[in-house]
Design a protein around this motif. Structure first.
Motif, PDB file in Angstrom:
ATOM      1  N   CYS A  65       0.796  -1.136   0.067  1.00 39.63           N
ATOM      2  CA  CYS A  65      -0.185  -0.031  -0.026  1.00 39.63           C
ATOM      3  C   CYS A  65       0.800   1.190   0.102  1.00 39.63           C
ATOM      4  O   CYS A  65       2.032   1.097   0.655  1.00 39.63           O
ATOM      5  CB  CYS A  65      -0.986  -0.006   1.038  1.00 39.63           C
ATOM      6  SG  CYS A  65      -1.964   1.543   1.334  1.00 39.63           S
ATOM      7  N   GLN A  66       0.277   2.114  -0.618  1.00 38.70           N
ATOM      8  CA  GLN A  66       1.227   3.635  -0.798  1.00 38.70           C
ATOM      9  C   GLN A  66       1.591   4.071   0.538  1.00 38.70           C
ATOM     10  O   GLN A  66       2.417   4.746   1.148  1.00 38.70           O
ATOM     11  CB  GLN A  66       0.433   4.437  -1.619  1.00 38.70           C
ATOM     12  CG  GLN A  66      -0.932   4.775  -1.495  1.00 38.70           C
ATOM     13  CD  GLN A  66      -1.377   5.413  -0.138  1.00 38.70           C
ATOM     14  OE1 GLN A  66      -0.912   6.538   0.259  1.00 38.70           O
ATOM     15  NE2 GLN A  66      -2.572   5.029   0.408  1.00 38.70           N
ATOM     16  N   ASP A  67       0.359   3.844   1.522  1.00 39.01           N
ATOM     17  CA  ASP A  67       0.627   4.285   2.971  1.00 39.01           C
ATOM     18  C   ASP A  67       1.467   3.094   3.670  1.00 39.01           C
ATOM     19  O   ASP A  67       0.514   2.129   4.139  1.00 39.01           O
ATOM     20  CB  ASP A  67      -0.733   4.587   3.571  1.00 39.01           C
ATOM     21  CG  ASP A  67      -0.569   4.987   5.024  1.00 39.01           C
ATOM     22  OD1 ASP A  67       0.504   5.024   5.338  1.00 39.01           O
ATOM     23  OD2 ASP A  67      -1.479   5.417   5.692  1.00 39.01           O
ATOM     24  N   SER A 150      -6.739   3.162   8.742  1.00 42.02           N
ATOM     25  CA  SER A 150      -7.482   2.490   9.856  1.00 42.02           C
ATOM     26  C   SER A 150      -7.219   3.009  11.290  1.00 42.02           C
ATOM     27  O   SER A 150      -7.933   2.549  12.132  1.00 42.02           O
ATOM     28  CB  SER A 150      -7.324   0.813   9.555  1.00 42.02           C
ATOM     29  OG  SER A 150      -5.625   0.738   9.777  1.00 42.02           O
ATOM     30  N   GLY A 183     -11.585   2.426   6.593  1.00 42.56           N
ATOM     31  CA  GLY A 183     -10.539   2.122   7.071  1.00 42.56           C
ATOM     32  C   GLY A 183      -9.913   0.846   6.177  1.00 42.56           C
ATOM     33  O   GLY A 183      -9.072   0.182   6.562  1.00 42.56           O
ATOM     34  N   CYS A 184     -10.412   0.668   5.064  1.00 45.39           N
ATOM     35  CA  CYS A 184     -10.207  -0.344   4.124  1.00 45.39           C
ATOM     36  C   CYS A 184     -10.428  -1.802   4.564  1.00 45.39           C
ATOM     37  O   CYS A 184      -9.411  -2.392   4.916  1.00 45.39           O
ATOM     38  CB  CYS A 184      -8.648  -0.446   3.568  1.00 45.39           C
ATOM     39  SG  CYS A 184      -8.610   1.244   2.875  1.00 45.39           S
ATOM     40  N   CYS A 271      -6.844  -2.267   8.554  1.00 46.18           N
ATOM     41  CA  CYS A 271      -7.266  -2.821   7.447  1.00 46.18           C
ATOM     42  C   CYS A 271      -6.871  -3.961   6.987  1.00 46.18           C
ATOM     43  O   CYS A 271      -6.141  -4.723   7.756  1.00 46.18           O
ATOM     44  CB  CYS A 271      -6.567  -1.632   6.266  1.00 46.18           C
ATOM     45  SG  CYS A 271      -4.788  -1.543   6.451  1.00 46.18           S
ATOM     46  N   TRP A 272      -7.224  -4.576   5.838  1.00 43.46           N
ATOM     47  CA  TRP A 272      -6.867  -5.811   5.180  1.00 43.46           C
ATOM     48  C   TRP A 272      -5.348  -5.814   5.329  1.00 43.46           C
ATOM     49  O   TRP A 272      -4.548  -7.204   5.764  1.00 43.46           O
ATOM     50  CB  TRP A 272      -7.321  -5.970   3.819  1.00 43.46           C
ATOM     51  CG  TRP A 272      -6.668  -4.901   2.825  1.00 43.46           C
ATOM     52  CD1 TRP A 272      -7.366  -3.845   2.566  1.00 43.46           C
ATOM     53  CD2 TRP A 272      -5.551  -5.240   2.084  1.00 43.46           C
ATOM     54  NE1 TRP A 272      -6.823  -3.356   1.509  1.00 43.46           N
ATOM     55  CE2 TRP A 272      -5.278  -4.178   1.292  1.00 43.46           C
ATOM     56  CE3 TRP A 272      -4.482  -6.001   2.189  1.00 43.46           C
ATOM     57  CZ2 TRP A 272      -4.353  -3.876   0.556  1.00 43.46           C
ATOM     58  CZ3 TRP A 272      -3.383  -5.871   1.265  1.00 43.46           C
ATOM     59  CH2 TRP A 272      -3.498  -4.589   0.615  1.00 43.46           C
ATOM     60  N   ARG A 275       0.110  -5.382   8.712  1.00 44.22           N
ATOM     61  CA  ARG A 275       1.392  -5.939   8.435  1.00 44.22           C
ATOM     62  C   ARG A 275       2.360  -5.890   9.788  1.00 44.22           C
ATOM     63  O   ARG A 275       2.261  -5.319  10.636  1.00 44.22           O
ATOM     64  CB  ARG A 275       1.886  -4.609   7.728  1.00 44.22           C
ATOM     65  CG  ARG A 275       1.434  -4.615   6.257  1.00 44.22           C
ATOM     66  CD  ARG A 275       1.384  -3.232   5.395  1.00 44.22           C
ATOM     67  NE  ARG A 275       0.653  -2.287   6.227  1.00 44.22           N
ATOM     68  CZ  ARG A 275       0.165  -1.264   5.721  1.00 44.22           C
ATOM     69  NH1 ARG A 275       1.193  -0.726   4.557  1.00 44.22           N
ATOM     70  NH2 ARG A 275      -0.530  -0.221   6.255  1.00 44.22           N
TER      71      ARG A 275
HETATM   72  S1  SF4 Z   1      -6.173   1.788   5.438  1.00 44.84           S
HETATM   73 FE1  SF4 Z   1      -4.447   0.228   5.062  1.00 44.84          FE
HETATM   74  S2  SF4 Z   1      -5.063  -0.288   2.916  1.00 44.84           S
HETATM   75 FE2  SF4 Z   1      -6.180   1.481   3.320  1.00 44.84          FE
HETATM   76  S3  SF4 Z   1      -4.803   3.126   2.612  1.00 44.84           S
HETATM   77 FE3  SF4 Z   1      -4.375   2.931   4.808  1.00 44.84          FE
HETATM   78  S4  SF4 Z   1      -2.604   1.241   4.803  1.00 44.84           S
HETATM   79 FE4  SF4 Z   1      -3.564   1.165   2.816  1.00 44.84          FE
END
Ligand code: SF4
Length: 293
Positions: A65-67, A150, A183-184, A271-272, A275
């Protein structure tokens, strides 16, 4: 820098790389099987996108993910491990190196000066490091970067103690319903009960890292986890919030004693892209890496 210090630094960099780029196998397998059970084409497509993304990230060692999250480490320091106060400096340095090498998106913002550019700052608080001194001579480090989306839907409340477990469950359902698509999802939900206003959130974060799909050994807690898992999926938030497919992948609860006048509840949602990666380092330099926690 001693050989052992160098080894710890390199290991921490590698943990951040693995966490950012390799979605744990067990989550991938579960998402694959949930995709098979999902009836709607929209939900299936979202899960397929997530799985393709995770696959590309792993094959190319690129962030999924970019974040890439705010960096956190959970450290269990054996009381006979040779390094002690040096460890914080090593983990800070590893964060800077990983920011360049993986690369990680710079996600540490100084409110007055802007982004620090290296995922480190201010006043020694970020990367976030949770310390636990344990018996033995090993060092265990878990890297757990967590995204902003998230993190923004975390919730806590000081309930009236009389509301009891029923009130706790109601609050968790409310919190996840409020999170909705923000929050995905599909989400991993950690619930912390007891302690105080700060500890309940820490317990909730710890709960996220309990073994996937393994219920609490306390049967009362296991029953609550199971009930919440069912109720949260009945919210039908769905994959990426589109109303089809799983809303929640797993729920864990961690409890501490509470003050007689307080019932603190924390809900930490991932989120999914939950990590994490763990390494155990022995004093003679043996490193074991485990992504299943
Ligand atoms: S909530 Fe998780 S999947 Fe969604 S943008 Fe943020 S880090 Fe990425």
């Amino acid at each position: 820098m001693s050989d052992l210090e160098k080894l710890v630094e390199e290991t921490a960099v590698e943990l951040l790389r693995i966490a950012a780029t390799e979605l744990p196998d067990e989550y991938v397998e579960e998402m694959n099987s949930l995709m098979g059970e999902t009836r709607g084409a929209v939900g299936k497509a979202q899960l397929k996108n997530i799985l393709e993304d995770a696959d590309i990230a792993r094959k190319n060692s690129m962030p999924m993910c970019q974040d890439t999250g705010i960096v956190a480490f959970m450290v269990k320091l054996g009381d006979e491990f040779p390094l002690r106060s040096e460890l914080k400096k090593i983990l800070v340095e590893a964060t800077k190196i990983a920011t360049e090498q993986v690369p990680l998106r710079p996600n540490a913002v100084d409110m007055f000066k802007g982004n620090t550019g290296n995922n480190v700052g201010l006043n020694g608080y970020v990367p976030i490091i949770y310390w636990d001194v344990v018996p033995g001579d090993n060092l265990e480090i878990i890297a757990m970067p967590k995204g902003g989306g998230s993190t923004n839907v975390a919730a806590s409340r000081m309930l009236k103690p009389g509301l009891g477990i029923k009130g706790v469950k109601q609050f968790v359902v409310e919190a996840v319903a409020k999170a909705g698509s923000l929050g995905c999802p599909p989400y991993f939900v950690g619930v912390g009960v007891g302690g105080g206003e700060d500890l309940c959130m820490k317990l909730a974060k710890n709960a996220l890292l309990k073994p996937f799909k393994v219920r609490s050994e306390k049967k009362e807690v296991a029953a609550i986890e199971e009930e919440l898992y069912r109720k949260l999926n009945e919210l039908e938030i769905g994959a990426m919030g589109l109303g089809e497919g799983p809303s929640v992948m797993d729920v864990h609860m961690e409890m501490a004693a509470r003050h007689p006048a307080s019932l603190p509840v924390g809900v930490v949602i991932s989120c999914w892209a939950l990590r994490h990666a763990k390494a155990t380092i022995s004093p003679d330099g043996e490193v074991r890496i485990d992504t299943s926690v």
